[in-house]
Design a protein around this motif. Structure first.
Motif, mmCIF file in Angstrom:
data_model
loop_
_atom_site.group_PDB
_atom_site.id
_atom_site.type_symbol
_atom_site.label_atom_id
_atom_site.label_comp_id
_atom_site.label_asym_id
_atom_site.label_seq_id
_atom_site.Cartn_x
_atom_site.Cartn_y
_atom_site.Cartn_z
ATOM 1 N N GLN A 26 45.396 37.731 39.764
ATOM 2 C CA GLN A 26 44.247 36.872 40.054
ATOM 3 C C GLN A 26 44.471 36.096 41.353
ATOM 4 O O GLN A 26 43.558 35.950 42.169
ATOM 5 C CB GLN A 26 44.020 35.893 38.902
ATOM 6 C CG GLN A 26 43.403 36.483 37.647
ATOM 7 C CD GLN A 26 41.881 36.586 37.730
ATOM 8 O OE1 GLN A 26 41.276 36.260 38.738
ATOM 9 N NE2 GLN A 26 41.268 37.040 36.642
ATOM 10 N N GLN A 29 44.813 38.838 44.645
ATOM 11 C CA GLN A 29 43.653 39.605 45.084
ATOM 12 C C GLN A 29 42.770 38.843 46.070
ATOM 13 O O GLN A 29 42.039 39.431 46.866
ATOM 14 C CB GLN A 29 42.833 40.080 43.872
ATOM 15 C CG GLN A 29 42.425 38.981 42.907
ATOM 16 C CD GLN A 29 40.988 38.537 43.080
ATOM 17 O OE1 GLN A 29 40.183 39.263 43.632
ATOM 18 N NE2 GLN A 29 40.659 37.355 42.582
ATOM 19 N N LYS A 30 42.881 37.523 46.057
ATOM 20 C CA LYS A 30 42.110 36.710 47.010
ATOM 21 C C LYS A 30 42.533 37.005 48.447
ATOM 22 O O LYS A 30 41.729 36.909 49.375
ATOM 23 C CB LYS A 30 42.290 35.230 46.689
ATOM 24 C CG LYS A 30 41.739 34.830 45.325
ATOM 25 C CD LYS A 30 42.101 33.390 44.979
ATOM 26 C CE LYS A 30 41.674 33.043 43.554
ATOM 27 N NZ LYS A 30 42.141 31.691 43.136
ATOM 28 N N LYS A 33 40.570 39.984 49.644
ATOM 29 C CA LYS A 33 39.177 39.606 49.909
ATOM 30 C C LYS A 33 39.061 38.845 51.225
ATOM 31 O O LYS A 33 38.156 39.106 52.029
ATOM 32 C CB LYS A 33 38.646 38.750 48.759
ATOM 33 C CG LYS A 33 38.412 39.516 47.465
ATOM 34 C CD LYS A 33 37.852 38.600 46.386
ATOM 35 C CE LYS A 33 37.556 39.366 45.111
ATOM 36 N NZ LYS A 33 37.043 38.477 44.024
ATOM 37 N N ASP A 34 39.979 37.918 51.444
ATOM 38 C CA ASP A 34 39.945 37.141 52.687
ATOM 39 C C ASP A 34 40.174 38.030 53.909
ATOM 40 O O ASP A 34 39.738 37.689 55.012
ATOM 41 C CB ASP A 34 40.993 36.029 52.655
ATOM 42 C CG ASP A 34 40.644 34.920 51.666
ATOM 43 O OD1 ASP A 34 39.472 34.851 51.234
ATOM 44 O OD2 ASP A 34 41.547 34.136 51.312
ATOM 45 N N LEU A 179 49.567 36.395 48.716
ATOM 46 C CA LEU A 179 48.318 36.624 49.442
ATOM 47 C C LEU A 179 48.528 37.583 50.612
ATOM 48 O O LEU A 179 47.670 38.428 50.911
ATOM 49 C CB LEU A 179 47.764 35.291 49.957
ATOM 50 C CG LEU A 179 47.281 34.295 48.896
ATOM 51 C CD1 LEU A 179 46.947 32.956 49.531
ATOM 52 C CD2 LEU A 179 46.071 34.834 48.141
#
Length: 200
Positions: A26, A29-30, A33-34, A179
């Protein structure tokens, strides 16, 4: 022709609701996306599969959930995987999912769901070694089925103490590394796509 956004399938190799690897995926995965990727986050618990058995396959064909998971993997350019370490290896549920997805159907390229894909690997473990032994096996499996695995990887030890009550990593350096793994995955996929377009 413009590049399309990289598509990444993200999942943890665990079924448990409060799995630290589910928390980790969780968070990580950001980063993808970023970096401009479209991320589909799934839970392997939503793909219940019997233990792979050739007799089951011969009698009934591939289970519907295996077909659904395989289709998802084929539709994505890469995988972001948070893999727990079970007895110095990967979890049974993750290996079983790969075993079913790897099975060919008539007139289909062998290992089509894995070939020419890119993977980023992470792991969280309550042990002091941080789950790294399991990633050795996962890296070997993915490499052998045709998936390019990023050389950098993320591990975190003492994982039960690593997350706050909201599921965030307490250590900001660790968070940034997780990240970065996901961002690197998105960026590598984008570069490969650009190279493929350039030679057409």
């Amino acid at each position: 022709m413009a590049n399309r956004r990289p598509k990444i399938l993200a999942f943890a190799g665990s079924l448990r609701k409060d799995s630290v690897n589910k928390k980790l995926i969780q968070v990580a995965q950001k980063g993808a996306k970023d970096a401009g990727a479209d991320v589909t986050l799934i839970d392997l618990k939503d793909f219940p599969l019997p233990i792979y058995d050739g007799d089951i396959e011969d009698k009934n064909g591939q289970p519907a959930e295996a077909v659904r998971l395989k289709k998802l993997m084929m539709e994505h350019d890469g995988f972001l995987i948070a893999s727990p370490e079970y007895n110095s290896s990967i979890s049974a549920v993750l290996k079983n999912a790969f075993d079913w997805v790897s099975r060919p159907v008539p007139n289909e390229e062998y290992l089509i769901a894995f070939k020419n894909k890119v993977a980023g690997l992470l792991t969280a473990s309550p042990s002091y070694m941080g789950g790294i032994r399991g990633l050795v096996h996962l890296r070997s499996i993915l490499g052998n089925v045709g998936t390019l695995v990023l050389p950098d990887q993320f591990t975190i030890a003492n994982a039960y103490e690593a997350f706050d009550e909201n599921g965030n990593l307490k250590d900001t350096k660790k968070r940034d590394h997780a990240l970065k793994i996901a961002a690197d995955l998105a960026n590598i996929i984008a570069k490969l796509q650009a190279e493929q377009l350039a030679v057409r």
